[in-house]
Enzyme design. Structure first.
Site, PDB file in Angstrom:
ATOM      1  N   ASP A  92       0.837  -1.212   0.000  1.00 34.66           N
ATOM      2  CA  ASP A  92       0.000   0.000   0.000  1.00 34.66           C
ATOM      3  C   ASP A  92       0.867   1.256   0.000  1.00 34.66           C
ATOM      4  O   ASP A  92       0.354   2.372  -0.050  1.00 34.66           O
ATOM      5  CB  ASP A  92      -1.022  -0.013   1.147  1.00 34.66           C
ATOM      6  CG  ASP A  92      -0.384  -0.069   2.526  1.00 34.66           C
ATOM      7  OD1 ASP A  92       0.861  -0.125   2.616  1.00 34.66           O
ATOM      8  OD2 ASP A  92      -1.138  -0.053   3.519  1.00 34.66           O
ATOM      9  N   SER A  93       2.204   1.064   0.004  1.00 32.66           N
ATOM     10  CA  SER A  93       3.114   2.194  -0.236  1.00 32.66           C
ATOM     11  C   SER A  93       2.827   2.805  -1.605  1.00 32.66           C
ATOM     12  O   SER A  93       3.278   3.908  -1.895  1.00 32.66           O
ATOM     13  CB  SER A  93       4.573   1.725  -0.172  1.00 32.66           C
ATOM     14  OG  SER A  93       4.788   0.618  -1.022  1.00 32.66           O
ATOM     15  N   ASP A 130      -1.080  -6.037  -0.059  1.00 34.13           N
ATOM     16  CA  ASP A 130      -1.364  -5.427   1.247  1.00 34.13           C
ATOM     17  C   ASP A 130      -2.865  -5.246   1.388  1.00 34.13           C
ATOM     18  O   ASP A 130      -3.512  -4.689   0.491  1.00 34.13           O
ATOM     19  CB  ASP A 130      -0.717  -4.037   1.307  1.00 34.13           C
ATOM     20  CG  ASP A 130       0.512  -4.013   2.180  1.00 34.13           C
ATOM     21  OD1 ASP A 130       0.626  -4.863   3.091  1.00 34.13           O
ATOM     22  OD2 ASP A 130       1.355  -3.135   1.955  1.00 34.13           O
ATOM     23  N   LYS A 175      -1.161  -9.395   3.013  1.00 37.69           N
ATOM     24  CA  LYS A 175      -0.351  -8.979   4.172  1.00 37.69           C
ATOM     25  C   LYS A 175      -1.182  -8.064   5.058  1.00 37.69           C
ATOM     26  O   LYS A 175      -1.932  -7.225   4.544  1.00 37.69           O
ATOM     27  CB  LYS A 175       0.929  -8.267   3.702  1.00 37.69           C
ATOM     28  CG  LYS A 175       1.753  -7.689   4.853  1.00 37.69           C
ATOM     29  CD  LYS A 175       3.178  -7.330   4.431  1.00 37.69           C
ATOM     30  CE  LYS A 175       3.341  -5.980   3.785  1.00 37.69           C
ATOM     31  NZ  LYS A 175       2.929  -4.840   4.624  1.00 37.69           N
ATOM     32  N   GLU A 228      -0.890  -5.528   8.680  1.00 41.56           N
ATOM     33  CA  GLU A 228      -0.027  -4.897   9.687  1.00 41.56           C
ATOM     34  C   GLU A 228      -0.602  -5.155  11.075  1.00 41.56           C
ATOM     35  O   GLU A 228      -1.824  -5.263  11.252  1.00 41.56           O
ATOM     36  CB  GLU A 228       0.043  -3.381   9.435  1.00 41.56           C
ATOM     37  CG  GLU A 228       0.791  -3.048   8.162  1.00 41.56           C
ATOM     38  CD  GLU A 228       0.928  -1.543   7.932  1.00 41.56           C
ATOM     39  OE1 GLU A 228       0.606  -0.739   8.833  1.00 41.56           O
ATOM     40  OE2 GLU A 228       1.369  -1.183   6.821  1.00 41.56           O
ATOM     41  N   GLU A 274       9.707  -4.214  10.144  1.00 40.02           N
ATOM     42  CA  GLU A 274      10.045  -2.902   9.569  1.00 40.02           C
ATOM     43  C   GLU A 274      10.657  -1.980  10.617  1.00 40.02           C
ATOM     44  O   GLU A 274      10.068  -1.752  11.682  1.00 40.02           O
ATOM     45  CB  GLU A 274       8.796  -2.248   8.949  1.00 40.02           C
ATOM     46  CG  GLU A 274       9.121  -0.866   8.366  1.00 40.02           C
ATOM     47  CD  GLU A 274       8.104  -0.310   7.391  1.00 40.02           C
ATOM     48  OE1 GLU A 274       7.141  -1.018   7.035  1.00 40.02           O
ATOM     49  OE2 GLU A 274       8.271   0.861   6.981  1.00 40.02           O
TER      50      GLU A 274
HETATM   51  O1  KIV Z   1       3.597  -1.085   1.568  1.00 39.73           O
HETATM   52  C1  KIV Z   1       4.749  -1.530   1.471  1.00 39.73           C
HETATM   53  O2  KIV Z   1       5.487  -1.261   0.507  1.00 39.73           O
HETATM   54  C2  KIV Z   1       5.237  -2.378   2.550  1.00 39.73           C
HETATM   55  C3  KIV Z   1       6.701  -2.705   2.556  1.00 39.73           C
HETATM   56  C4  KIV Z   1       7.452  -1.533   3.002  1.00 39.73           C
HETATM   57  C5  KIV Z   1       6.991  -3.898   3.377  1.00 39.73           C
HETATM   58  O3  KIV Z   1       4.498  -2.761   3.395  1.00 39.73           O
END
Ligand code: KIV
Length: 264
Positions: free
Chosen positions: A46-47, A85, A115, A117, A181
């Site tokens: 989600d970056s 994510d 994924k 968090e 992280e």
């Molecule tokens: O969103 C993302 O790119 C991430 C990575 C930094 C692990 O969660």
């Protein structure tokens, strides 16, 4: 046809002492290139909210946005596994429907897993996802969806213990890997040694079972300041600017298109 790796093949690298290579992708062309280069895991992080959409926070991307990009990435990947994510709203806000949202990444987009968090309700959500047989990667330490301060986590003993116990709890809940992280290397080492599942570090030092970076950061495709833990392997941003300037000059001087680039 290329055979796609399975999650268990990637996970088993830990037992063989082989490092897992993960990078982010948000669109088809980058996905094709990462896959061709042989990464194990392509993460539709989600970056993408920050580095590809110019938004302030990862919480500003929702299910439809993530799915749109996940589908494009899956189209470009043949051998790696693709993990998406879960956006903040899809499991931290709309907790009851987390399984429904996660299934969309598997069945509509074609991802191999998702994924999540760490947050206060994380274990219940992971329990629901695992009960529905959805492969889950956890993420502890700095968790950008809820972090108030983007700084190194786990420097104090109490916080370090918390991160270790969160990682252990995620393994017990059925996660197949955990992202660490922005934590000190000794803590990452301790977490890595105490888990059977692989740890994948970003800003967590060299002792993790694998490493991940935001691809745009490591390729120099950003105008944002990159964190200390990013190694810039290239400066594609500069190459693009120089290349576009050449095109601009050629167009300006009437040198493009040439006769050979023209239909007669
Ligand atoms: O969103 C993302 O790119 C991430 C990575 C930094 C692990 O969660």
């Amino acid at each position: 046809m290329v055979q796609r790796q399975t999650i268990s093949e990637v996970v088993s690298k830990k037992q063989r002492g082989e490092r897992i290579v993960m990078l982010t992708a948000y669109d088809y062309p980058m996905a094709v290139l990462l896959d061709r280069a042989g990464v194990d895991i392509v993460l539709v992080g989600d970056s993408l909210a920050n580095v590809a959409l110019g938004l302030e926070s990862t919480t500003q991307i929702g299910m439809e946005g993530m799915l749109h990009h996940a589908k494009a990435v899956v189209r470009g990947v043949d051998q790696a596994i693709v993990i998406a994510d879960m956006p903040f709203e899809a499991y931290q806000v709309d907790r009851q429907n987390a399984v429904f949202h996660a299934r969309r990444f598997l069945f509509e987009a074609g991802c191999q897993g998702i994924k999540v968090e760490w947050f206060s309700g994380c274990l219940e959500v992971v329990g629901d996802l695992r009960a529905a047989s959805i492969p889950v990667m956890g993420h502890v330490g700095l968790t950008p969806q809820t972090a108030t301060d983007m700084k190194v986590q786990g420097r104090e003993e109490a916080q370090a213990k918390k991160i270790l116990s969160q990682a252990r709890a995620l393994e017990a809940a059925g996660c197949f890997a955990v992202v660490l992280e922005c934590i000190p290397q000794d803590l990452a080492h301790q977490v890595t040694e105490s888990l059977n599942i692989p740890t994948i570090g970003i800003g967590a030092g060299p002792h993790c079972d694998g490493q991940v970076l935001v691809t745009n950061d490591m390729l120099g495709l950003n105008d944002r300041k990159v964190p200390k833990f990013v190694r810039q392997y290239g400066n594609l941003g500069q190459i693009i600017v120089e290349t576009v300037r050449k095109y601009k000059d050629d167009v300006g001087q009437g040198l493009f298109p040439a006769d050979s680039e023209t239909f007669h």
